[in-house]
Design a protein around this motif. Structure first.
Motif, short mmCIF file in Angstrom:
data_model
loop_
_atom_site.label_atom_id
_atom_site.label_comp_id
_atom_site.label_asym_id
_atom_site.label_seq_id
_atom_site.Cartn_x
_atom_site.Cartn_y
_atom_site.Cartn_z
N ILE A 149 -1.31 20.03 0.93
CA ILE A 149 -2.24 20.97 1.55
C ILE A 149 -2.27 20.83 3.06
N CYS A 150 -2.48 19.61 3.56
CA CYS A 150 -2.65 19.44 5.01
C CYS A 150 -1.40 18.92 5.71
N ARG A 151 -0.40 18.55 4.93
CA ARG A 151 0.91 18.10 5.46
C ARG A 151 0.86 16.76 6.17
N ASN A 152 -0.26 16.08 6.10
CA ASN A 152 -0.32 14.76 6.71
C ASN A 152 0.08 13.70 5.70
N ILE A 153 0.33 12.51 6.22
CA ILE A 153 0.72 11.40 5.36
C ILE A 153 -0.43 11.11 4.39
N ALA A 154 -0.10 10.72 3.17
CA ALA A 154 -1.13 10.50 2.15
C ALA A 154 -0.92 9.17 1.45
N PHE A 155 -2.00 8.42 1.31
CA PHE A 155 -1.93 7.15 0.58
C PHE A 155 -2.78 7.23 -0.68
N GLN A 156 -4.06 7.54 -0.48
CA GLN A 156 -4.93 7.73 -1.66
C GLN A 156 -4.93 9.21 -1.96
N ILE A 204 0.82 -1.21 0.00
CA ILE A 204 0.00 0.00 0.00
C ILE A 204 0.86 1.26 0.00
N VAL A 205 1.87 1.27 0.86
CA VAL A 205 2.70 2.46 0.97
C VAL A 205 3.44 2.74 -0.33
N CYS A 206 3.91 1.69 -0.96
CA CYS A 206 4.71 1.87 -2.17
C CYS A 206 3.88 2.01 -3.44
N GLU A 262 0.71 6.25 11.79
CA GLU A 262 1.47 7.28 11.06
C GLU A 262 2.91 7.42 11.54
N PRO A 263 3.15 7.51 12.87
CA PRO A 263 4.56 7.66 13.28
C PRO A 263 5.40 6.46 12.87
N TYR A 264 4.81 5.27 13.03
CA TYR A 264 5.52 4.05 12.68
C TYR A 264 5.83 4.03 11.18
N ILE A 265 4.84 4.38 10.37
CA ILE A 265 5.02 4.35 8.92
C ILE A 265 6.03 5.40 8.48
N ARG A 266 5.97 6.57 9.10
CA ARG A 266 6.93 7.62 8.75
C ARG A 266 8.36 7.15 9.00
N THR A 267 8.53 6.42 10.12
CA THR A 267 9.87 5.93 10.46
C THR A 267 10.31 4.81 9.52
#
Lengths: 302, 283
Positions: A225-232, A148-150, A209-214
């Motif tokens: 726009i919102c600076r959060n992690i994005a998948f879709q 999903i992430v990739c 989110e923190p785990y995925i960011r790491t």
């Protein structure tokens, strides 16, 4: 949370470990003041009821959270101020922090609504799930997470997930076991499924989110726009730009704009702009329909 | 009005019950299908409760942060176990979590209980003083108005409550056939694989027993082997007999007092008052 080790070479300080430096003393005073401030917002029965509901439900949308907050205050005859939900939750969070738990807020990538989730903040990997899932099930979940992430569209097809079992290092899973696991993951609100494709649930994104960011620092997409992690999300097609924007953020940002342009490189934004009202019904229909311009009075809430 | 219609109500009742711990302990472990993990039992036998002075000395050697950290770990452990409604054994707690802090174990447990009470509105209850087992019980009152947030429905609880009701109304112990017949009337056949519950017999005789909601005990000298059901320790602590009786009253349109035996049972225990609005907990 963790106690800071004292340094003996702070500015203006001697090497004597006995007398703290001026900066350390001020820091300690400020910390104490903050702690006292926290204490003044005591946990009451209304907070406990809110927390218990969060523990049972796992994740709730903002509207439900507001209604729950009101209900909890009224049930326990606590003073209720409609705009103080965040403070209310902060009080709970200050007591949850030692247990590495928090109530955190995040946006659904499907309908753009804000959700609150009770999450485990422990830095060790997927500890929250680990009591419910076997080692090989966790391994498969991590593989699904990889896919999903990739991916560009933030989705993993059931076929791809099934194929990934070939490379498992823990006990391999049969097709039926994998399908059963996937339905459990959906039931437990870690994944969402639509037409054979799996995405991360809102609760999962908030919690992980923190785990995925790491773990995936080089691969993750971040919404411009919102600076959060994005998948879709939608991606700017300019090869030198390539910024990403969540679908709901696209809808909000480009609302009412006759000619959508990339906020970063100003190129024409070629993707379909979801309409705000259509966005909220996304959860039901699963389609992003052609743009419909409506005023904010007609926002549909699910 | 069929029994089945009442299940949603029973679900609500099951989710939000508060009851102070019973002063009488039900009969000790007579697990028939005793497949509870037994390997740590020896550990508990070697764990001796430290004295107050030992605890005091132990505390002096540790920083407050260290004690807080260990307390937090105990709280987390309990919450995880409680998700599955499995009781926590002292031996496991000491072995897996408390570890080197075992000399201040009573203090850690005391602080954990305080946290459960103050933060979560839960009560730490010892359900078995002999084998030192604990569960978490809801300490919040049942509110008059229903919550705006619909909790995920738990059909198992509805079924369990039906079983507990039958046992209670029949005087506290029933032969297993009565329970199986009751379930069949609810269109849950213990002999067949159920859509929602799967292996019904296993759920009732194994899962509910391990969770301490029920006791399932062999009746001696029966051929073929027969068992009887009783309330388990968790049911004693979590489920209000008064509420069940109230519900029965509504179901049969009778005053709960008409069941004199059961009424006496439901209201005889010293802390059985459900109308109390005091939220302070005894520790």
């Amino acid at each position: 949370m963790a106690s800071r080790s004292s340094s003996s070479t702070a500015a203006g300080g001697s090497d004597s470990p006995q007398k703290p430096t001026k900066t350390k003393r001020t820091r300690r005073k400020r910390r104490k003041a903050r702690a006292v401030g926290d204490m003044s917002r005591q946990m009451g029965e209304s907070h406990r009821r809110f927390l218990q509901t969060m523990m049972v439900s796992g994740v709730i949308d903002e509207q439900a959270a507001k209604a729950l907050y009101q209900y909890c205050c009224e049930t326990h005859h606590t003073q209720y101020a409609p705009d103080k939900l965040e403070d209310f939750i902060d009080t709970i969070n200050s007591r949850l922090q030692p247990m590495f738990m928090q109530i955190r807020k995040g946006m659904s990538e499907n309908n753009g609504l804000q959700y609150y989730a009770l999450v485990n903040m422990a830095e060790t990997d997927i500890t929250r799930m680990s009591s419910d899932y076997a080692d090989n099930e966790l391994e498969l979940f991590r593989k699904t997470l990889d896919l999903i992430v990739c991916s560009e569209n933030g989705k993993a097809s059931s076929t791809d997930i099934l194929n990934s079992t070939d490379s498992m290092t823990t006990r391999k899973m049969k097709k039926s076991e994998t399908e059963h696991l996937l339905s459990r993951l959906v039931h437990d609100k870690w994944l969402s499924e639509k037409r054979g494709e799996y995405t991360l649930s809102t609760r999962c994104i908030i919690e992980m989110e923190p785990y995925i960011r790491t773990m995936y620092q080089d691969h993750i997409k971040v919404c411009h726009i919102c600076r959060n992690i994005a998948f879709q999300c939608q991606i700017c097609e300019n090869p030198t730009c390539g910024i990403k924007i969540h679908n709901p953020c696209v809808a909000r940002y480009f609302k009412g704009k006759s000619e959508p342009r990339c906020p970063s490189c100003d190129d024409f934004w070629p993707h379909e702009i979801p309409g705000i009202c259509c966005l909220f019904s996304n959860a039901v229909s699963g389609h992003i329909r052609p743009p419909v311009v409506r005023d904010s009075q007609t926002l549909v809430h699910i | 009005m069929t029994f089945g219609d009442s299940l949603p109500f029973m679900r609500c009742v099951a989710m939000t019950q508060r009851k102070r711990p019973s002063s009488t302990q039900s009969s000790s472990q007579r697990r028939h299908t005793g497949n509870l993990v037994a390997q740590d039992e020896d550990d508990d036998a070697t764990f001796t409760q430290p004295s107050t002075s030992q605890v005091q000395r132990g505390l002096e050697k540790l920083t407050p942060a260290q004690v807080d950290q260990k307390t937090a770990e105990v709280v987390q452990y309990f919450l995880v176990k409680d998700q599955k409604k499995m009781p926590v054994r002292r031996a496991d707690l000491v072995k897996h979590v408390v570890k080197d802090y075992r000399n201040i174990y009573p203090e850690i447990l005391k602080r954990a209980a305080r946290t459960f009470d103050q933060v979560f509105g839960l009560k730490l209850v010892e359900i078995d003083p002999k084998n030192k087992m604990y569960i978490l019980v809801n300490n919040l009152e049942t509110p008059d108005k229903a919550s705006p947030v619909r909790s995920p429905s738990n059909p198992k609880m509805g079924l369990l409550l039906a079983i507990l009701s039958v046992i209670f109304m029949k005087g506290g112990v029933v032969r297993e056939n009565l329970i199986w017949n009751t379930l069949r009337k609810l269109r849950v056949d213990p002999g067949e694989k159920h859509e929602e519950f799967g292996d019904v017999r296993k759920m009732v005789t194994d899962e509910f027993v391990r969770q301490r909601y029920l006791e399932y005990v062999r009746i001696p000298h029966t051929e073929p082997i027969e068992h009887e059901f009783r309330w388990g320790q968790r049911a004693d602590a979590e489920v209000s007999k008064a509420k069940i009786l109230e519900f029965m009253g509504e179901l049969h349109e009778q005053d709960p007092k008409t069941w004199t035996q059961q009424y006496r049972q439901a209201h005889s225990l010293p802390n059985s008052s459900q109308a109390s609005t005091s939220s302070s907990s005894q520790r």
